[in-house]
Design an enzyme around this catalytic site. Structure first.
Site, PDB file in Angstrom:
ATOM      1  N   GLU A 190     -43.143 -13.077 -30.265  1.00 29.03           N
ATOM      2  CA  GLU A 190     -42.700 -13.435 -31.343  1.00 29.03           C
ATOM      3  C   GLU A 190     -43.452 -14.062 -32.242  1.00 29.03           C
ATOM      4  O   GLU A 190     -43.296 -13.659 -33.774  1.00 29.03           O
ATOM      5  CB  GLU A 190     -41.262 -14.175 -31.173  1.00 29.03           C
ATOM      6  N   HIS A 207     -29.116 -15.183 -24.552  1.00 29.50           N
ATOM      7  CA  HIS A 207     -28.836 -14.085 -25.590  1.00 29.50           C
ATOM      8  C   HIS A 207     -27.697 -14.221 -26.148  1.00 29.50           C
ATOM      9  O   HIS A 207     -26.875 -13.327 -26.486  1.00 29.50           O
ATOM     10  CB  HIS A 207     -28.778 -12.576 -24.534  1.00 29.50           C
TER      11      HIS A 207
END
Length: 330
Positions: free
Chosen positions: A52, A122
């Site tokens: 990321e 998540h």
């Protein structure tokens, strides 16, 4: 499909635009880039390594060179490794160069909020991590039409934007979305339901619980009727979708609370340090003499997102009704 169409409009109209991230060439985990690689080539729609920090840094470089960069972080939970790049580079680039350079053509998309089975890694809401970062914009849509219009506006905005997509809406929200290119204004809240007695403010997926709560207040089922005084059931609730979390629409929200004298703020992120705290602080200052009750904040509990019993963690309609009753009874 709405998110996919918005990106397609940009790729078709802007030859400098690129879409990239983890698995986007395959259509993405939530199919929001489906078919874009075959339609616009692998040079413009491509996968990145599982980094990321790296993909956001790459996007900053692209934007600094004048390209339109649309970066996807696969889940908002994974945005933290890129936090330094976002806050210390993308957000500050324009300021540190005295306006000579900018990363404003960077948009970072990321699915957020609970989906029913995502557990700790998540399911998180991360908007509160960015509300104190000058130079960024943070946007969260509530529906497909909003997603398309706000995403197109975000990509074309001259500032770097964090665009957070409530992942539960990918499969559960259906609308007839215009096929044309259109935008919706950033930093402009939308009044969904007008009312005079109390303001109910939220964004993203919890808005649906807010609407349900307003209906429960008006017509409580027998199981909760004893907890909802009949004198409060006729209360007119003004429901507002904030849409842009940074910079947020202070004028619309303050005007509503000045009118109603009461406010309940709902978000899925934990209450402590949440965006609702900043909104509440502003309203306490701007509308203090008009307040008839303390501002209520309903959010996730101050624990990690749970493995099980997600519905007990998220701000459901019953918790919101309880807050409405407390405020209206004060």
């Amino acid at each position: 499909q709405a998110v996919r169409d918005a990106q397609s409009h940009i790729l078709a109209s802007d030859e400098t635009a690129c879409v990239f991230g983890e698995d986007v060439a395959f259509g993405g985990v939530f199919r929001s880039t489906m078919g874009l690689e075959s339609e616009y080539s692998r040079e413009r729609v491509f996968n990145t390594p599982l980094s990321e920090q790296g993909l956001v840094g790459f996007g900053i470089g692209m934007a600094a060179m004048g390209h339109t960069a649309i970066a996807e972080v696969q889940f908002a939970d994974y945005i933290l490794p890129a936090y330094d790049q976002i806050c210390n580079e993308a957000a500050k680039y324009n300021y540190r160069s005295g306006g000579q350079h900018t990363a404003g053509k960077l948009t970072i998309r990321a699915p957020c909020m609970g989906v029913g089975h995502g557990a700790l890694y998540h399911s998180q809401s991360v908007e509160q991590l960015f509300v104190a970062v000058p130079g960024l914009k943070v946007v969260i849509p509530r529906s497909p039409i909003q997603a398309k219009g706000l995403l197109l506006a975000s990509i074309r905005d001259p500032n770097p934007v964090i665009f957070l997509e409530p992942k539960i809406l990918y499969r559960s929200s259906v609308e007839h979305v215009p096929i044309d290119d259109f935008t919706l204004p950033l930093s402009s809240a939308e009044v969904l339901t007008s009312g005079d007695d109390i303001t109910l403010l939220s964004w993203g997926a919890p808005l649906y619980s807010c609407v349900e709560a307003a209906n429960l207040l008006r017509n409580p089922p027998a199981s909760i009727a004893k907890h909802v005084p009949e004198s409060l059931r006729g209360a007119n609730v003004e429901i507002i979708d904030l849409r842009t979390i940074l910079p947020w629409d202070r004028e619309t929200v303050t005007k509503s609370v000045m009118k109603t004298g009461r406010c309940v703020i709902v978000h899925e992120a934990p209450v402590t340090g949440g965006a609702g705290a900043e909104i509440s602080a502003h309203l306490q200052s701007a509308a203090f003499l008009r307040l008839e009750a303390p501002i209520e904040r309903i959010g996730g509990w101050d624990t990690p997102f749970p493995h099980v019993h997600e519905t007990f963690y998220k701000p459901g309609s019953l918790r919101i009704v309880d807050a409405l009753v407390r405020s209206l009874s004060y």
